[in-house]
Design a protein around this motif. Sequence first.
Motif, PDB file in Angstrom:
ATOM      1  N   LYS A   1       0.350  -0.996   0.071  1.00  0.00           N
ATOM      2  CA  LYS A   1      -0.040  -0.050   0.252  1.00  0.00           C
ATOM      3  C   LYS A   1       0.600   1.242  -0.128  1.00  0.00           C
ATOM      4  O   LYS A   1       0.857   2.480  -0.943  1.00  0.00           O
ATOM      5  N   GLY A   2       1.588   1.176   0.630  1.00  0.00           N
ATOM      6  CA  GLY A   2       2.290   2.179   1.099  1.00  0.00           C
ATOM      7  C   GLY A   2       3.718   3.024  -0.438  1.00  0.00           C
ATOM      8  O   GLY A   2       3.506   3.899  -1.067  1.00  0.00           O
TER       9      GLY A   2
ATOM     10  N   GLU B   1       1.830   6.672  -6.528  1.00  0.00           N
ATOM     11  CA  GLU B   1       1.205   7.165  -7.212  1.00  0.00           C
ATOM     12  C   GLU B   1       0.425   6.160  -8.148  1.00  0.00           C
ATOM     13  O   GLU B   1       0.206   6.373  -9.691  1.00  0.00           O
ATOM     14  N   TYR B   2      -0.510   6.137  -7.074  1.00  0.00           N
ATOM     15  CA  TYR B   2      -2.178   5.174  -7.711  1.00  0.00           C
ATOM     16  C   TYR B   2      -1.391   4.283  -8.580  1.00  0.00           C
ATOM     17  O   TYR B   2      -2.005   3.598  -9.110  1.00  0.00           O
ATOM     18  N   LYS B   3      -0.533   3.511  -8.328  1.00  0.00           N
ATOM     19  CA  LYS B   3      -0.234   2.384  -9.276  1.00  0.00           C
ATOM     20  C   LYS B   3      -0.983   0.935  -8.605  1.00  0.00           C
ATOM     21  O   LYS B   3      -1.225   1.059  -7.459  1.00  0.00           O
ATOM     22  N   PRO B   4      -1.412   0.273  -9.381  1.00  0.00           N
ATOM     23  CA  PRO B   4      -2.117  -0.782  -9.393  1.00  0.00           C
ATOM     24  C   PRO B   4      -2.004  -2.361  -8.795  1.00  0.00           C
ATOM     25  O   PRO B   4      -0.363  -2.333  -8.304  1.00  0.00           O
ATOM     26  N   CYS B   5      -2.859  -2.137  -7.562  1.00  0.00           N
ATOM     27  CA  CYS B   5      -1.567  -3.578  -7.252  1.00  0.00           C
ATOM     28  C   CYS B   5      -2.494  -5.546  -6.627  1.00  0.00           C
ATOM     29  O   CYS B   5      -3.786  -5.410  -7.438  1.00  0.00           O
ATOM     30  N   ILE B   6      -1.888  -6.406  -6.600  1.00  0.00           N
ATOM     31  CA  ILE B   6      -2.644  -7.685  -7.581  1.00  0.00           C
ATOM     32  C   ILE B   6      -2.234  -8.505  -6.111  1.00  0.00           C
ATOM     33  O   ILE B   6      -1.385  -8.645  -5.433  1.00  0.00           O
ATOM     34  N   GLU B   7      -3.303  -8.960  -5.334  1.00  0.00           N
ATOM     35  CA  GLU B   7      -3.552  -9.964  -4.277  1.00  0.00           C
ATOM     36  C   GLU B   7      -3.049 -11.566  -5.089  1.00  0.00           C
ATOM     37  O   GLU B   7      -4.083 -11.916  -6.034  1.00  0.00           O
ATOM     38  N   VAL B   8      -2.550 -11.586  -4.389  1.00  0.00           N
ATOM     39  CA  VAL B   8      -2.010 -13.406  -4.748  1.00  0.00           C
ATOM     40  C   VAL B   8      -2.024 -14.233  -4.084  1.00  0.00           C
ATOM     41  O   VAL B   8      -2.121 -13.598  -2.677  1.00  0.00           O
ATOM     42  N   SER B   9      -3.213 -15.144  -3.761  1.00  0.00           N
ATOM     43  CA  SER B   9      -3.141 -16.967  -3.024  1.00  0.00           C
ATOM     44  C   SER B   9      -1.730 -17.171  -2.152  1.00  0.00           C
ATOM     45  O   SER B   9      -0.647 -17.189  -3.935  1.00  0.00           O
ATOM     46  N   THR B  10      -1.807 -16.840  -1.683  1.00  0.00           N
ATOM     47  CA  THR B  10      -0.416 -17.710  -0.971  1.00  0.00           C
ATOM     48  C   THR B  10      -0.397 -19.168  -1.867  1.00  0.00           C
ATOM     49  O   THR B  10       0.777 -19.465  -2.538  1.00  0.00           O
ATOM     50  N   LEU B  11      -1.166 -20.115  -1.714  1.00  0.00           N
ATOM     51  CA  LEU B  11      -0.832 -21.345  -1.962  1.00  0.00           C
ATOM     52  C   LEU B  11      -1.371 -21.254  -3.337  1.00  0.00           C
ATOM     53  O   LEU B  11      -0.350 -22.124  -3.788  1.00  0.00           O
TER      54      LEU B  11
ATOM     55  N   ALA C   1      -4.535   1.098  -4.152  1.00  0.00           N
ATOM     56  CA  ALA C   1      -4.402   0.171  -2.479  1.00  0.00           C
ATOM     57  C   ALA C   1      -4.673   0.481  -1.606  1.00  0.00           C
ATOM     58  O   ALA C   1      -4.965  -0.089  -1.151  1.00  0.00           O
ATOM     59  N   ASP C   2      -6.322   1.187  -1.745  1.00  0.00           N
ATOM     60  CA  ASP C   2      -6.804   1.721  -0.578  1.00  0.00           C
ATOM     61  C   ASP C   2      -7.932   0.358  -0.557  1.00  0.00           C
ATOM     62  O   ASP C   2      -8.537   0.039   0.301  1.00  0.00           O
ATOM     63  N   ARG C   3      -8.221  -0.567  -1.856  1.00  0.00           N
ATOM     64  CA  ARG C   3      -9.193  -1.744  -1.690  1.00  0.00           C
ATOM     65  C   ARG C   3      -8.485  -2.930  -1.044  1.00  0.00           C
ATOM     66  O   ARG C   3      -8.694  -4.026  -1.163  1.00  0.00           O
ATOM     67  N   LEU C   4      -7.016  -2.669  -1.187  1.00  0.00           N
ATOM     68  CA  LEU C   4      -5.936  -4.071  -1.520  1.00  0.00           C
ATOM     69  C   LEU C   4      -6.250  -4.715   0.899  1.00  0.00           C
ATOM     70  O   LEU C   4      -6.329  -3.924   1.620  1.00  0.00           O
ATOM     71  N   ARG C   5      -6.651  -5.178   0.748  1.00  0.00           N
ATOM     72  CA  ARG C   5      -7.603  -6.660   2.065  1.00  0.00           C
ATOM     73  C   ARG C   5      -6.482  -7.653   1.952  1.00  0.00           C
ATOM     74  O   ARG C   5      -6.274  -8.492   1.160  1.00  0.00           O
ATOM     75  N   PRO C   6      -6.507  -8.005   3.542  1.00  0.00           N
ATOM     76  CA  PRO C   6      -5.850  -9.633   4.152  1.00  0.00           C
ATOM     77  C   PRO C   6      -6.787 -10.354   3.372  1.00  0.00           C
ATOM     78  O   PRO C   6      -8.063 -10.373   3.346  1.00  0.00           O
TER      79      PRO C   6
END
Length: 237
Positions: free
Chosen positions: A80-81, A86-96, A209-214
């Motif tokens: 997130k930080g 720069e409002y870059k996209p984030c990608i959520e990946v399953s650990t498995l 970034a603001d929508r990235l959640r565990p």
Amino acid sequence: MKILALDCSAGPASAAVIEEGEIIASSYANVKLTHSQTLLPMVESTLRSAMLGVSDIDAFAVNYGPGSFTGIRIGISVVKGLAAPEYKPCIEVSTLMSIACGLRNTDCTVCAVMDARCNQVYNALFSIENGAVTRLCDDRAVMIDEVTKELANIGGKIIVAGDGAGLFEEYVKNNPDAFIAAEPLRYQNACGVAVAAEEKLKKGETVSADRLRPFYLRLPQAERELKAKSLKGDKKL
């Protein structure tokens, strides 16, 4: 497109940069320090090795669960930080999924497992064929015996990988088609995160970034204990 990927879902921490399917820099450490101490210096070192700055990265990826509650939160906070200014996209990946992607060069069924304690594992099954990783079931928290029973109905080569792989030594010993992944490929690693993230980026599967959640398969232990105490109190009433 350049992706910076992070993992600190268990004891080790790692970082990697991928571009067009090639890992151009990576770092891995298992030094028994907290991830808040190791992760940012590792990011700086990995970017320096790739001769890049944060502004050169097009997207940021992280294992967002399942895994260590504290570790997952630290990894997400770092991403997130890095992404937000720069409002870059984030990608959520399953650990498995990232564990399975680390074995993408071997045709097999991957049984990805993380130790969830109490005779349980976080688990998912994946099929790998010609480098393509296909999910066979959702991520789940399941008893070890249930996983071994399910594996008994799967034919062909089976590789057990992840920090919970050691819990399956007896199963592997009694199954000639099952193997525990070799040490360098056994554990969660940001290189696997990067590979999975690149596929998701191609499909446009990103979040801000603001929508990235565990992503938790179980409540944190403190919340489970509080809930158990609450139920006991209700019964007394």
